[in-house]
Write a protein that holds these residues in place. Structure first.
Motif, short mmCIF file in Angstrom:
data_model
loop_
_atom_site.label_atom_id
_atom_site.label_comp_id
_atom_site.label_asym_id
_atom_site.label_seq_id
_atom_site.Cartn_x
_atom_site.Cartn_y
_atom_site.Cartn_z
N SER A 1 0.82 -1.22 0.00
CA SER A 1 0.00 0.00 0.00
C SER A 1 0.85 1.27 0.00
O SER A 1 0.33 2.37 -0.02
N TYR A 2 2.18 1.12 0.01
CA TYR A 2 3.07 2.28 0.10
C TYR A 2 2.97 3.13 -1.16
O TYR A 2 3.00 2.62 -2.28
N GLN A 3 2.85 4.43 -0.94
CA GLN A 3 2.81 5.40 -2.04
C GLN A 3 3.60 6.62 -1.63
O GLN A 3 3.65 6.98 -0.46
N ALA A 4 4.24 7.25 -2.61
CA ALA A 4 4.93 8.52 -2.38
C ALA A 4 4.93 9.27 -3.71
O ALA A 4 5.02 8.66 -4.78
N GLU A 5 4.86 10.56 -3.62
CA GLU A 5 4.80 11.38 -4.81
C GLU A 5 6.13 11.42 -5.54
O GLU A 5 7.19 11.54 -4.92
N GLY A 6 6.07 11.30 -6.87
CA GLY A 6 7.26 11.47 -7.70
C GLY A 6 8.19 10.28 -7.77
O GLY A 6 9.32 10.41 -8.22
N VAL A 7 7.72 9.10 -7.32
CA VAL A 7 8.56 7.91 -7.35
C VAL A 7 7.79 6.73 -7.95
O VAL A 7 6.57 6.75 -8.00
N LYS A 8 8.55 5.73 -8.39
CA LYS A 8 7.96 4.44 -8.77
C LYS A 8 8.14 3.53 -7.56
O LYS A 8 9.23 3.46 -7.00
N VAL A 9 7.10 2.86 -7.17
CA VAL A 9 7.18 1.92 -6.06
C VAL A 9 7.19 0.50 -6.64
O VAL A 9 6.33 0.16 -7.46
N MET A 10 8.17 -0.28 -6.24
CA MET A 10 8.26 -1.67 -6.67
C MET A 10 8.35 -2.55 -5.43
O MET A 10 8.77 -2.10 -4.37
N HIS A 11 7.96 -3.82 -5.62
CA HIS A 11 7.81 -4.70 -4.47
C HIS A 11 8.68 -5.96 -4.50
O HIS A 11 8.58 -6.78 -3.60
N SER A 12 9.52 -6.09 -5.54
CA SER A 12 10.34 -7.30 -5.59
C SER A 12 11.63 -7.04 -6.36
O SER A 12 11.70 -6.13 -7.19
N ARG A 13 12.59 -7.88 -6.10
CA ARG A 13 13.86 -7.85 -6.82
C ARG A 13 13.61 -8.04 -8.31
O ARG A 13 14.19 -7.35 -9.15
N GLU A 14 12.74 -8.99 -8.64
CA GLU A 14 12.45 -9.30 -10.04
C GLU A 14 11.87 -8.09 -10.77
O GLU A 14 12.18 -7.85 -11.94
N GLU A 15 11.00 -7.35 -10.11
CA GLU A 15 10.40 -6.17 -10.71
C GLU A 15 11.48 -5.13 -11.06
O GLU A 15 11.48 -4.54 -12.13
N VAL A 16 12.43 -4.95 -10.16
CA VAL A 16 13.54 -4.01 -10.41
C VAL A 16 14.42 -4.53 -11.54
O VAL A 16 14.81 -3.77 -12.43
N LEU A 17 14.73 -5.83 -11.54
CA LEU A 17 15.57 -6.40 -12.60
C LEU A 17 14.89 -6.28 -13.96
O LEU A 17 15.56 -5.97 -14.96
N ASP A 18 13.59 -6.49 -14.03
CA ASP A 18 12.85 -6.32 -15.29
C ASP A 18 12.93 -4.88 -15.76
O ASP A 18 13.13 -4.62 -16.95
N PHE A 19 12.78 -3.94 -14.83
CA PHE A 19 12.91 -2.53 -15.17
C PHE A 19 14.30 -2.24 -15.74
O PHE A 19 14.44 -1.63 -16.80
N ALA A 20 15.33 -2.70 -15.04
CA ALA A 20 16.72 -2.43 -15.44
C ALA A 20 17.03 -3.02 -16.81
O ALA A 20 17.77 -2.41 -17.60
N LYS A 21 16.46 -4.17 -17.10
CA LYS A 21 16.70 -4.84 -18.38
C LYS A 21 16.14 -3.99 -19.54
O LYS A 21 16.75 -3.91 -20.61
N GLU A 22 15.01 -3.36 -19.32
CA GLU A 22 14.35 -2.58 -20.37
C GLU A 22 14.84 -1.12 -20.41
O GLU A 22 14.70 -0.45 -21.42
N TYR A 23 15.39 -0.65 -19.32
CA TYR A 23 15.79 0.76 -19.18
C TYR A 23 17.10 1.01 -19.94
O TYR A 23 18.05 0.24 -19.82
N SER A 24 17.15 2.11 -20.68
CA SER A 24 18.34 2.39 -21.50
C SER A 24 19.48 3.02 -20.69
O SER A 24 20.63 2.97 -21.12
N GLY A 25 19.18 3.59 -19.54
CA GLY A 25 20.22 4.19 -18.70
C GLY A 25 20.77 3.19 -17.70
O GLY A 25 20.51 1.98 -17.78
N ASP A 26 21.53 3.69 -16.75
CA ASP A 26 22.08 2.86 -15.69
C ASP A 26 21.12 2.84 -14.50
O ASP A 26 20.45 3.83 -14.21
N THR A 27 21.09 1.72 -13.81
CA THR A 27 20.27 1.57 -12.61
C THR A 27 21.22 1.45 -11.42
O THR A 27 22.01 0.51 -11.35
N PHE A 28 21.15 2.42 -10.53
CA PHE A 28 22.04 2.47 -9.36
C PHE A 28 21.30 2.01 -8.12
O PHE A 28 20.27 2.57 -7.75
N ILE A 29 21.84 1.00 -7.47
CA ILE A 29 21.34 0.54 -6.17
C ILE A 29 22.04 1.39 -5.13
O ILE A 29 23.27 1.42 -5.06
N THR A 30 21.26 2.11 -4.30
CA THR A 30 21.85 3.11 -3.40
C THR A 30 21.59 2.84 -1.91
O THR A 30 21.96 3.66 -1.09
#
Length: 164
Positions: free
Chosen positions: A68-97
């Motif tokens: 149920s988490y929401q915040a303005e101006g961000v994408k909320v993801m709930h799993s490692r796989e969701e982030v990896l799928d994003f990174a695979k399709e994203y043309s830039g770099d994905t930084f884990i911070t």
């Protein structure tokens, strides 16, 4: 590409009570230079430690198990796989911070490590997870400038996997 980006002290501390244990403008500038116009992935606690303010000119991804988490101006993801799928399709770099758990989730997926090593010991309650340094090769170092605003000696380091 998935990269880790963090600053740590001699003991591996990366946080204290939801914030950075030090003030080092050079490192903040380095962080901005590296992540600008790219994606940053952080846990909910790290994001809330930044007063829930998304970093400008970046895709801010908050990783949380709270559906149920929401915040303005961000994408909320709930799993490692969701982030990896994003990174695979994203043309830039994905930084884990951060924080520590988020680094742990992606330990087997990371291509590059960007570490600011701060020569000091600070009070910390969050530490970088164990990294198998035998798998990594130091490819770049840059000495940080110590001055009246940047009081701690520090080095910016970049590591790549040995086989890449």
């Amino acid at each position: 590409m998935i990269a880790f980006l963090w600053a740590q002290d001699k003991n591996g501390a990366i946080g204290y009570q939801g914030t950075l244990p030090w003030y080092l403008p050079n490192d903040l500038k380095f962080f901005k230079q590296m992540t600008l116009n790219n994606a940053v992935v952080m846990g909910r606690k790290t994001f809330e430690g930044m007063n829930k303010r998304p970093l400008p000119n970046r895709i801010n991804i908050i990783l949380t198990t709270d559906r149920s988490y929401q915040a303005e101006g961000v994408k909320v993801m709930h799993s490692r796989e969701e982030v990896l799928d994003f990174a695979k399709e994203y043309s830039g770099d994905t930084f884990i911070t951060g924080g520590a758990n988020v680094f742990s989730f992606f330990m087997e997926d990371v291509d590059v490590l960007h570490r600011t090593m701060i020569e000091g010991e600070f009070k910390g309650d969050t530490f970088i997870p164990e990294i198998d340094w035998k798998k990594w090769k130091l490819v770049e170092t840059e000495e940080g400038i110590v001055d009246d605003r940047n009081k701690y000696p520090h080095v910016f380091e970049t590591y790549r996997l040995n086989d890449k």
